[in-house]
Design a protein around this motif. Structure first.
Motif, PDB file in Angstrom:
ATOM      1  N   UNK A  41      -0.357  32.829  78.537  1.00 38.92           N
ATOM      2  CA  UNK A  41      -0.408  31.627  79.372  1.00 38.92           C
ATOM      3  C   UNK A  41       0.763  30.698  79.079  1.00 38.92           C
ATOM      4  N   UNK A  42       1.110  30.550  77.805  1.00 41.22           N
ATOM      5  CA  UNK A  42       2.235  29.686  77.440  1.00 41.22           C
ATOM      6  C   UNK A  42       3.548  30.312  77.902  1.00 41.22           C
ATOM      7  N   UNK A  43       3.682  31.621  77.738  1.00 42.21           N
ATOM      8  CA  UNK A  43       4.887  32.306  78.215  1.00 42.21           C
ATOM      9  C   UNK A  43       5.040  32.143  79.720  1.00 42.21           C
ATOM     10  N   UNK A  44       3.943  32.270  80.462  1.00 41.05           N
ATOM     11  CA  UNK A  44       3.992  32.114  81.917  1.00 41.05           C
ATOM     12  C   UNK A  44       4.459  30.715  82.300  1.00 41.05           C
ATOM     13  N   UNK A  45       4.005  29.707  81.568  1.00 37.86           N
ATOM     14  CA  UNK A  45       4.439  28.337  81.849  1.00 37.86           C
ATOM     15  C   UNK A  45       5.931  28.175  81.583  1.00 37.86           C
ATOM     16  N   UNK A  46       6.417  28.804  80.513  1.00 40.68           N
ATOM     17  CA  UNK A  46       7.845  28.720  80.199  1.00 40.68           C
ATOM     18  C   UNK A  46       8.687  29.432  81.252  1.00 40.68           C
ATOM     19  N   UNK A  47       8.242  30.603  81.683  1.00 42.06           N
ATOM     20  CA  UNK A  47       8.969  31.347  82.718  1.00 42.06           C
ATOM     21  C   UNK A  47       9.000  30.555  84.018  1.00 42.06           C
ATOM     22  N   UNK A  48       7.883  29.933  84.366  1.00 46.24           N
ATOM     23  CA  UNK A  48       7.828  29.114  85.585  1.00 46.24           C
ATOM     24  C   UNK A  48       8.794  27.938  85.510  1.00 46.24           C
ATOM     25  N   UNK A  49       9.106  27.510  84.288  1.00 44.93           N
ATOM     26  CA  UNK A  49      10.079  26.430  84.072  1.00 44.93           C
ATOM     27  C   UNK A  49      11.521  26.913  84.153  1.00 44.93           C
ATOM     28  N   UNK A  50      11.708  28.219  84.259  1.00 47.41           N
ATOM     29  CA  UNK A  50      13.053  28.771  84.300  1.00 47.41           C
ATOM     30  C   UNK A  50      13.558  29.280  82.970  1.00 47.41           C
ATOM     31  N   UNK A  51      12.694  29.315  81.948  1.00 49.41           N
ATOM     32  CA  UNK A  51      13.108  29.836  80.649  1.00 49.41           C
ATOM     33  C   UNK A  51      13.076  31.368  80.678  1.00 49.41           C
ATOM     34  N   UNK A  52      14.113  31.986  80.159  1.00 52.59           N
ATOM     35  CA  UNK A  52      14.228  33.441  80.153  1.00 52.59           C
ATOM     36  C   UNK A  52      13.525  34.008  78.920  1.00 52.59           C
ATOM     37  N   UNK A  53      12.194  33.971  78.946  1.00 46.42           N
ATOM     38  CA  UNK A  53      11.426  34.377  77.768  1.00 46.42           C
ATOM     39  C   UNK A  53      10.360  35.422  78.087  1.00 46.42           C
ATOM     40  N   UNK A  54      10.409  36.017  79.262  1.00 50.35           N
ATOM     41  CA  UNK A  54       9.385  37.006  79.601  1.00 50.35           C
ATOM     42  C   UNK A  54       9.424  38.197  78.650  1.00 50.35           C
ATOM     43  N   UNK A  55      10.610  38.473  78.078  1.00 51.18           N
ATOM     44  CA  UNK A  55      10.732  39.547  77.095  1.00 51.18           C
ATOM     45  C   UNK A  55      11.375  39.022  75.810  1.00 51.18           C
ATOM     46  N   UNK A  56      11.124  37.762  75.500  1.00 46.87           N
ATOM     47  CA  UNK A  56      11.709  37.160  74.302  1.00 46.87           C
ATOM     48  C   UNK A  56      11.130  37.806  73.048  1.00 46.87           C
ATOM     49  N   UNK A  57      11.965  37.947  72.031  1.00 38.30           N
ATOM     50  CA  UNK A  57      11.531  38.576  70.782  1.00 38.30           C
ATOM     51  C   UNK A  57      10.482  37.730  70.085  1.00 38.30           C
ATOM     52  N   UNK A  58       9.442  38.378  69.608  1.00 37.54           N
ATOM     53  CA  UNK A  58       8.431  37.700  68.819  1.00 37.54           C
ATOM     54  C   UNK A  58       8.832  37.666  67.354  1.00 37.54           C
TER      55      UNK A  58
END
Length: 475
Positions: free
Chosen positions: A415-432
């Protein structure tokens, strides 16, 4: 050089009842291996069996959920004995685990039903003024390491919580209060002493797979620092949010900020751990946090060790735990809101099933160039921009909720990743961040494009897959 994590460690707050498990088949299956080790090691090392105090200490972990009953535990006292033990384990194909200081929550990462190796006797600490380096054995904890450096005017880049081991944090990457100045812990390493899977003892960089027995850190200057913890009430959360948003626009390498957010039935409650690597902070750097009314504050100029030892976020009512991370590039308003909403949702949902359930996480903003201080490494696979690791912890007492908790953590992160992606952050495959990742996290989500090279290193140094008998992420 490409470095990777190959040792994950843990320490326990809660004793384990294991009497009923001693008759289980796996326990007896490995007794011959235990006897072989006991007969082969030298006097500086010792092997223990269940129903002994030292055995109990060796197998204990930060959460009961990450503990297992081992056939025996062994405390090697020399690299020669680590070599002997590793060769016996490899030849008998006996599962094992390696435990350093002790805060891994993943089940089986530093626990086993086979042979538990406790590195507690590797407690040596030495400052080398000629080389400006600091040696710490793999059984040392960060409070011990920092205390040894307290009067030297020097420090190392390391952990942010007392009693966490140097081993697990370092090999997972390692974020510290001075990372904006100097980078990750692995960016500040001078070398390692390690035992390879075939028993060879070597000194070298971290691109080998085996058991590390000593870490050599580069030292950095250290004087007095300014900072401490500000505790806020539930009704101050909006002001904390605004302060976090403004802080991310500032660019001061000496400043560090952690913002814990925790669930309460009345709402999300927060705090601010502020740190400045000088006796007095730069004007305005933390003013937004200082202006918020507090329940309690211990902000002052102090030694680094004094501030470090004042930190503790352990919940004494918790006996089980899981941790997962979510990587974002910025705590935007929508990301902050998603974090709070998920905290409240899961706190209420699982809290209704377990009165001891808690949700805790920490916002960890870093400067955009925090990864620029070091060479290529397994983590982070991409050093071109910062990632805020954001560890989320669910702690509870009901063992039947293990799967529910793990699934909840995944949903929280999604859910947090989805919010970041919706903001334009390129984190859909960001390293954990490896030290925050759930045990079943795909390796591609941690090491990214580095994974093929890691497979090559693994094949070269561990062709018999001896380290595959141990816990941790399987390369």
């Amino acid at each position: 050089m490409l470095s990777t994590a190959f040792l994950v460690v843990a320490f326990s707050l809660v004793p384990i009842s294991h009497a009923s498990i001693l008759t289980a088949t796996p326990f007896w299956r490995y007794q011959s291996t235990c006897r072989s080790i006991a007969n082969a090691i030298f006097n500086s090392s010792q092997l223990f069996y269940p129903n002994s105090t030292q055995y109990d200490a060796d197998i204990e972990h930060a959460g009961v959920s990450s503990s297992q009953v081992s056939a025996c535990s062994v405390e090697p006292g020399s690299t020669a004995d680590v070599s002997i033990i590793l060769r016996i384990l490899g030849s008998t194909r006996t599962p094992f685990a390696v435990k350093g200081g002790g805060h891994a929550f993943n089940p089986g990462f530093s626990s086993t039903t086979g042979v538990q190796i406790s590195m507690t006797r590797f407690s040596n600490i030495e400052l080398n003024n000629a080389t400006c380096t600091f040696d710490a054995g793999s059984g040392v904890t960060w409070d011990q390491a920092f205390a040894a450096l307290d009067s030297s005017g020097l420090n190392i880049v390391g952990g942010r919580k007392p009693t966490v081991g140097v081993a697990g944090l370092t090999l997972g990457g390692g974020y510290g209060f001075t990372s904006n100045q100097y980078g990750l812990t692995i960016d500040n390493m001078a070398g390692y002493e390690l035992v390879l899977p075939n028993g060879t003892i070597t000194n070298g960089g971290g691109n080998n797979f085996g058991i590390v027995t000593k870490f050599t850190y580069k030292t950095v200057p250290q004087g007095q620092v300014w900072g401490g913890t500000l505790n806020y009430s539930v009704d101050q959360l909006d002001l904390v949010k605004e302060a976090v948003l403004k802080f991310q626009q500032k660019n001061d390498t000496k400043a560090a900020l952690n913002v814990p957010v925790n669930y309460t039935p009345a709402g999300a409650i927060s705090a601010a751990l502020v740190f400045y690597n000088a006796p007095t902070p730069a004007p305005g750097i933390f003013d937004d946090f200082l202006a918020i009314p507090t329940n309690q504050s211990d902000i002052k100029t102090r030694s680094f060790v004094d501030m470090f030892n004042s930190l503790s976020f352990i919940n004494p009512n918790t006996v089980r735990g899981r941790v997962n991370g979510v990587s974002v590039m910025q705590y935007s308003p929508s990301v902050f809101d998603a974090i709070v909403n998920q905290t409240l949702f899961w706190g209420g949902k699982i809290g209704a099933l377990d009165p001891n359930f808690t949700v805790g996480l920490t916002l960890e903003p870093f400067l955009g160039d925090v990864f620029s201080h070091g060479p290529a490494s397994a983590y982070p696979p991409d050093r071109s921009h910062a990632l805020f690791p954001t560890g989320v912890s669910f702690e509870y007492s009901n063992a039947s909720l293990d799967d529910t908790v793990s699934n909840g953590l995944r949903s929280f992160s999604d859910a947090v990743t989805a919010a970041a992606v919706a903001d334009g952050q390129n984190v859909s495959h960001a390293a954990g961040y490896p030290n925050y990742a759930l045990s079943d996290t795909p390796l591609e989500e941690i090491y990214g494009a580095n994974l093929p090279r890691l497979h090559g290193i693994k094949k070269a140094v561990d062709p018999e897959n001896v380290m595959g008998l141990a816990g941790g992420f399987k390369i």
